[in-house]
Design an enzyme around this catalytic site. Structure first.
Site, PDB file in Angstrom:
ATOM      1  N   SER A  94       0.812  -1.228   0.000  1.00 37.86           N
ATOM      2  CA  SER A  94       0.000   0.000   0.000  1.00 37.86           C
ATOM      3  C   SER A  94       0.838   1.267   0.000  1.00 37.86           C
ATOM      4  O   SER A  94       1.892   1.340   0.643  1.00 37.86           O
ATOM      5  CB  SER A  94      -0.870  -0.013   1.264  1.00 37.86           C
ATOM      6  N   GLU A 132       0.112   3.634   1.671  1.00 35.20           N
ATOM      7  CA  GLU A 132       0.117   4.074   3.077  1.00 35.20           C
ATOM      8  C   GLU A 132       1.517   3.862   3.681  1.00 35.20           C
ATOM      9  O   GLU A 132       1.874   4.524   4.658  1.00 35.20           O
ATOM     10  CB  GLU A 132      -0.958   3.289   3.843  1.00 35.20           C
ATOM     11  N   TYR A 148      -1.581   0.401  10.603  1.00 28.32           N
ATOM     12  CA  TYR A 148      -1.847  -0.285   9.331  1.00 28.32           C
ATOM     13  C   TYR A 148      -0.652  -0.137   8.389  1.00 28.32           C
ATOM     14  O   TYR A 148      -0.187  -1.113   7.793  1.00 28.32           O
ATOM     15  CB  TYR A 148      -3.112   0.305   8.684  1.00 28.32           C
TER      16      TYR A 148
END
Ligand code: NAP
Ligand code: GDD
Length: 320
Positions: free
Chosen positions: A125, A127, A149
């Site tokens: 990801s 992220e 996460y």
């Protein structure tokens, strides 16, 4: 020629459902791993349920995955399962680490034990870039995750690279930027907005409560992104790729277009609510998809504006 067989973890999720459809179109046998729950959760795959084989397993349980790999012998594994909601990772950091981080080791190790020749895709990801160290972000941009996460995904990324290098496995990490669709979960900001726009337009709701409107994301269409996952597993050698549109827009701009599409002004309905702010924010994401374009021949087909209006139209239909 024998049919190719793929295992998808997370088949009941947004991406899993689109990837299953795509692989069926490509002539694959599709095996979907589902975890046990007290209620059936097949909304996104009910239309293809009779075309795929659903088997029980859980990223928390390596033995379950060894068994299903032995029984079904896929040639490709797409690991899409995760606790994927960033906000929840702040309130459930250990659980998120177990599923989204260590879960990757469990399935990779199951693959290594059963058949290290199976090709493996890990759903990494953007992220992981978090507090971005360069703009735009590429495969070589240093990571700086800003949520449990993101930290868990970073572990998943590196364990994928490590198994590739340690055991000569064909394992790829796809660093995907945000991708959305009418099948997006209602808690993610895009779908939260488009669903609210539809409900407000239809007179069912009066306001929409949001957090940080200034965060910027590189938003693409999920159906475009699953093609890139498949392409990664069809190359001569395994590698890691950024998958993104190369454009970035704020949550505010998303609201403007979504409300504007039904003739409303977002400023009349959006209420800022502290509850939706995060302890640490990712302010700006924008990826450089050049490597995916050059090496995979991949490019997105749906524009930002088309994506927003497609989601609003779908929610208008669903809320009628
Ligand atoms: P999603 O809609 O939240 O789907 C997640 C899937 O994982 C669901 O099928 C869920 O099953 C399954 N799952 C969760 N915990 C599990 C466990 N312990 N064992 C087995 N299955 C489990 O996510 P998505 O948007 O499709 O994203 C797919 C993957 O890409 C995720 O790994 C996500 O982190 C990653 N990713 C997504 C984006 C994006 O913008 N969408 C961007 C980059 C990376 P249930 O239905 O039973 O809950
Ligand atoms: N969810 C949500 N709800 N987000 C809000 C809200 C709100 O009410 N108000 C503002 N936001 C902001 C968040 O603070 C964040 O900056 C941005 O909207 C996007 O939030 P999400 O849609 O929840 O997605 P995300 O970017 O945190 O995470 C998604 O993309 C990642 C890839 O970058 C998820 O799909 C992750 O699984 C994925 O890895």
């Amino acid at each position: 020629m024998a049919k190719k067989r793929a295992l998808i973890t997370g088949i009941t999720g947004q991406d899993g459902s689109y990837l299953a459809e795509y692989l069926l179109e490509q002539g694959y046998d599709v095996i979907g791993m589902i975890r046990r729950s007290s209620t059936v959760n097949f909304e996104r795959i009910h239309h293809i349920q009779d075309k795929v084989t659903l088997v029980a397993g859980d990223l928390l349980d390596e033995v379950s995955m060894i068994h299903l790999l032995r029984e079904h012998r896929p040639s490709e594994v797409y690991n899409l399962a995760a606790q994927s909601f960033v906000q929840t990772s702040f309130s459930q950091p250990v659980f998120t680490g177990e599923v989204t981080g260590l879960g990757v080791t469990r399935i990779l190790d199951a693959v290594r034990v059963v058949d290290p020749g199976i090709r493996f895709y890990q759903a990494s990801s953007s992220e992981m870039f978090g507090k971005v160290q360069a703009v735009p972000q590429t495969e070589t941009t240093p990571f700086y995750p800003r949520s449990p996460y993101g930290v868990a995904k970073l572990y998943g990324h590196w364990i994928t690279v490590n198994y590739r290098e340690s055991y000569d496995m064909y394992a790829c990490s796809g660093i995907l930027f945000n991708h959305e669709s009418p099948r997006r979960g209602l808690e993610f900001v895009t779908r939260k907005i488009t669903n609210a726009v539809a409900r407000i337009k239809l007179g069912k709701d009066k306001e929409l409560r949001l957090g940080n409107l200034d965060a910027k994301r590189d938003w693409g269409y999920a159906k475009d992104y699953v093609r890139a996952m498949h392409l990664m597993l069809q190359q001569d050698t395994a590698d890691d790729y950024v998958v993104s549109t190369g454009e970035t827009y704020s949550v505010r701009r998303f609201c403007e277009i979504a409300f504007g599409h039904v003739g409303l002004n977002y400023q009349d309905y959006v209420v800022i609510d502290e509850r939706f702010y995060r302890p640490a924010e990712v302010d700006l994401l924008v990826g450089d998809p050049a490597k995916a374009a050059t090496k995979l021949g991949w490019k997105p087909e749906v524009s930002f504006e088309q994506l927003v209006t497609m989601m609003v139209d779908s929610d208008l239909q669903a809320n009628k």
